[in-house]
Write an enzyme that holds these catalytic residues in place. Structure first.
Site, PDB file in Angstrom:
ATOM      1  N   LYS A 111       9.073  12.917  40.714  1.00 13.25           N
ATOM      2  CA  LYS A 111       7.786  13.007  40.051  1.00 13.25           C
ATOM      3  C   LYS A 111       7.061  14.518  40.200  1.00 13.25           C
ATOM      4  CE  LYS A 111       6.956   8.602  38.898  1.00 13.25           C
ATOM      5  NZ  LYS A 111       6.648   7.540  39.727  1.00 13.25           N
ATOM      6  N   LYS A 194      18.495   6.027  34.163  1.00 14.16           N
ATOM      7  CA  LYS A 194      18.382   4.563  34.231  1.00 14.16           C
ATOM      8  C   LYS A 194      17.250   3.937  33.309  1.00 14.16           C
ATOM      9  CE  LYS A 194      14.627   4.228  37.654  1.00 14.16           C
ATOM     10  NZ  LYS A 194      13.887   4.265  38.874  1.00 14.16           N
ATOM     11  N   LYS A 197      10.677   1.319  32.396  1.00 11.78           N
ATOM     12  CA  LYS A 197       9.533   0.612  31.789  1.00 11.78           C
ATOM     13  C   LYS A 197       8.841   1.706  31.095  1.00 11.78           C
ATOM     14  CE  LYS A 197       8.315  -2.755  35.217  1.00 11.78           C
ATOM     15  NZ  LYS A 197       8.588  -2.083  36.756  1.00 11.78           N
TER      16      LYS A 197
HETATM   17  P1  TYM Z   1      10.351  -1.667  39.706  1.00 10.63           P
HETATM   18  O1  TYM Z   1       8.772  -2.557  39.207  1.00 10.63           O
HETATM   19  O2  TYM Z   1      10.294  -0.225  39.385  1.00 10.63           O
HETATM   20  O3  TYM Z   1      11.285  -2.628  39.400  1.00 10.63           O
HETATM   21  C1  TYM Z   1      11.364  -3.968  39.853  1.00 10.63           C
HETATM   22  C2  TYM Z   1      12.752  -4.075  40.271  1.00 10.63           C
HETATM   23  O4  TYM Z   1      13.786  -3.953  39.281  1.00 10.63           O
HETATM   24  C3  TYM Z   1      14.761  -3.023  39.921  1.00 10.63           C
HETATM   25  N1  TYM Z   1      15.224  -2.237  38.531  1.00 10.63           N
HETATM   26  C4  TYM Z   1      16.431  -1.992  38.271  1.00 10.63           C
HETATM   27  N2  TYM Z   1      17.565  -2.580  38.375  1.00 10.63           N
HETATM   28  C5  TYM Z   1      18.662  -2.226  37.591  1.00 10.63           C
HETATM   29  N3  TYM Z   1      18.676  -1.409  36.622  1.00 10.63           N
HETATM   30  C6  TYM Z   1      17.464  -0.752  36.172  1.00 10.63           C
HETATM   31  N4  TYM Z   1      17.631   0.274  35.336  1.00 10.63           N
HETATM   32  C7  TYM Z   1      16.387  -0.943  37.061  1.00 10.63           C
HETATM   33  N5  TYM Z   1      15.076  -0.581  37.032  1.00 10.63           N
HETATM   34  C8  TYM Z   1      14.317  -1.309  37.948  1.00 10.63           C
HETATM   35  C9  TYM Z   1      14.221  -2.212  41.000  1.00 10.63           C
HETATM   36  O5  TYM Z   1      15.066  -1.961  41.692  1.00 10.63           O
HETATM   37  C10 TYM Z   1      13.474  -3.400  41.359  1.00 10.63           C
HETATM   38  O6  TYM Z   1      14.008  -4.168  42.229  1.00 10.63           O
HETATM   39  N6  TYM Z   1       8.479  -0.132  44.481  1.00 10.63           N
HETATM   40  C11 TYM Z   1       9.244  -1.265  43.659  1.00 10.63           C
HETATM   41  C12 TYM Z   1       8.128  -2.386  43.528  1.00 10.63           C
HETATM   42  C13 TYM Z   1       7.881  -2.840  45.017  1.00 10.63           C
HETATM   43  C14 TYM Z   1       9.061  -3.573  45.766  1.00 10.63           C
HETATM   44  C15 TYM Z   1       8.007  -3.682  47.092  1.00 10.63           C
HETATM   45  C16 TYM Z   1      10.150  -3.973  45.738  1.00 10.63           C
HETATM   46  C17 TYM Z   1       6.910  -2.821  45.578  1.00 10.63           C
HETATM   47  N7  TYM Z   1       6.800  -3.496  46.866  1.00 10.63           N
HETATM   48  C18 TYM Z   1       8.824  -4.529  48.173  1.00 10.63           C
HETATM   49  C19 TYM Z   1      10.848  -4.710  46.954  1.00 10.63           C
HETATM   50  C20 TYM Z   1       9.998  -5.084  48.314  1.00 10.63           C
HETATM   51  C21 TYM Z   1       9.292  -0.662  41.936  1.00 10.63           C
HETATM   52  O7  TYM Z   1       8.709  -0.119  41.612  1.00 10.63           O
HETATM   53  O8  TYM Z   1      10.142  -1.646  41.420  1.00 10.63           O
END
Ligand code: TYM
Length: 327
Positions: A111, A194, A197
């Protein structure tokens, strides 16, 4: 029963990466664990986001978690900001973490690129600590996530151990559960990055609720390579490897097996589109059905926040007392 915790940001439409990297595991784990799944709206504030959009997406995120097959009778589904212990424990953990370890987080470094770290919000920097608080509040043993969250999980483990060493055994040290295949679903147009969103690559991102026609069009246009050799080699042939991995996941096989099955990219893409449409069909159908009864989602979130709070408040009170707050 062991506990599982995971979270997702409501900052955009859920996509195939979220579904394959995370949600499929969430659904499987709810059978064998006491499960807590959280829509992390506080995390979504780390980037500029319109308030009305955030509100709408938070609600939609909760609905879509039901659509993927989470059962609110067995899983606790809730919104992060509705449980006030998340930011409260974050402060205690921020007083445990160091600048050096947060500066090393690759998401923070990414970032900072281009605009320089001076302009990056403090929330982006501190974000992994909030994530650690999310997990530790529920004494979670297992955290099913995609590959991009591994480093954050390491930090959560480190902070739990440091806190325990200083103040006594308060937190369970959580383990990341990352799927063997599909932990990093790549953008179909830019297979070097990757799937995400952000709206920068609409053709490269398959939304979880895309209709069959859109899925087909995006898979057909997916970038591969020109040598036409069917091999699963992610380093050399990232675009093809991504398609092979996706079809492997959607059909319960290994990527190499899938590669052996095909000679032409066109045939692979045709079958992949079909398999993805079928995999996501029940999700799309449940989301449509839930759209007709918004009261049900509200009820799930109300009960979820209550249940989550009953667990989180106990953990927080113990941590606050341990560090010497009057409570
Ligand atoms: P986030 O919202 O970006 O994504 C949610 C989950 O989806 C997985 N993910 C992917 N897996 C495979 N390929 C991809 N291209 C891909 N993009 C996203 C992410 O690894 C995630 O598991 N910081 C976290 C959210 C969070 C969280 C937590 C997760 C906040 N607190 C506590 C676990 C435990 C996030 O931004 O995920």
């Amino acid at each position: 029963m062991q506990r599982v915790f995971s979270g997702v940001q409501p900052s955009g439409d859920f996509h195939l990466g979220n579904y394959i990297g995370a949600f499929r595991q969430w659904v499987a784990d709810q059978e064998s664990h006491e499960a807590f799944y959280c829509v992390v709206d506080l995390h979504a504030l780390t980037e500029e986001i319109d308030p009305a959009y955030l509100r709408q997406k938070t609600f939609e995120a909760a609905r879509n978690l039901l659509a993927v097959g989470l059962d609110p009778e067995v899983s606790t589904i809730f919104v992060q900001s509705q449980v006030p212990e998340h930011p409260r424990l974050t402060w205690l953990l921020e007083c445990t973490a160091t600048m050096g370890e947060l500066r090393r987080m690759t998401q923070f470094k990414a970032k900072g690129e281009g605009r320089g770290q001076e302009g990056v919000r403090v929330g982006v920097f501190a974000y992994p600590v909030l994530m650690a608080a999310d997990i530790l509040l529920y004494q979670a043993n297992r955290v099913p996530v995609g590959d991009d969250q591994r480093q954050h999980l390491e930090l959560a483990r480190e902070l739990a151990q440091r806190f325990n060493n200083r103040y006594g055994e308060l937190f369970v040290v959580p383990e990341a559960a990352v799927p063997a295949v599909g932990a990093r679903v790549m953008d179909l147009q830019h297979p070097g990055r990757k799937m995400s969103k952000s709206v920068e690559s609409p053709l490269g991102t398959i939304a979880m609720l895309d209709d069959p026609g859109e899925i087909e069009r995006k898979v057909k246009k997916a970038v591969t390579d020109t040598d036409g050799e069917m091999r699963y080699t992610p380093e050399e042939k990232p675009g093809l490897a991504n398609l092979l991995a996706l079809l492997a996941v959607a059909t319960g096989r290994k990527p190499d097996e899938v590669a052996n099955h095909y000679t032409r990219y066109g045939d692979l893409k045709r079958d992949l589109a079909e398999a993805l449409v079928e995999m996501l069909r029940p999700v799309r159908e449940r989301a449509a059905a839930l759209g007709a009864e918004p009261g049900r989602v509200e009820e799930v979130l109300r009960a979820g926040a209550e249940r989550a709070h009953s667990i989180a408040s106990v953990t927080y009170a113990r941590a606050a007392e341990a560090v010497g707050l009057l409570g």
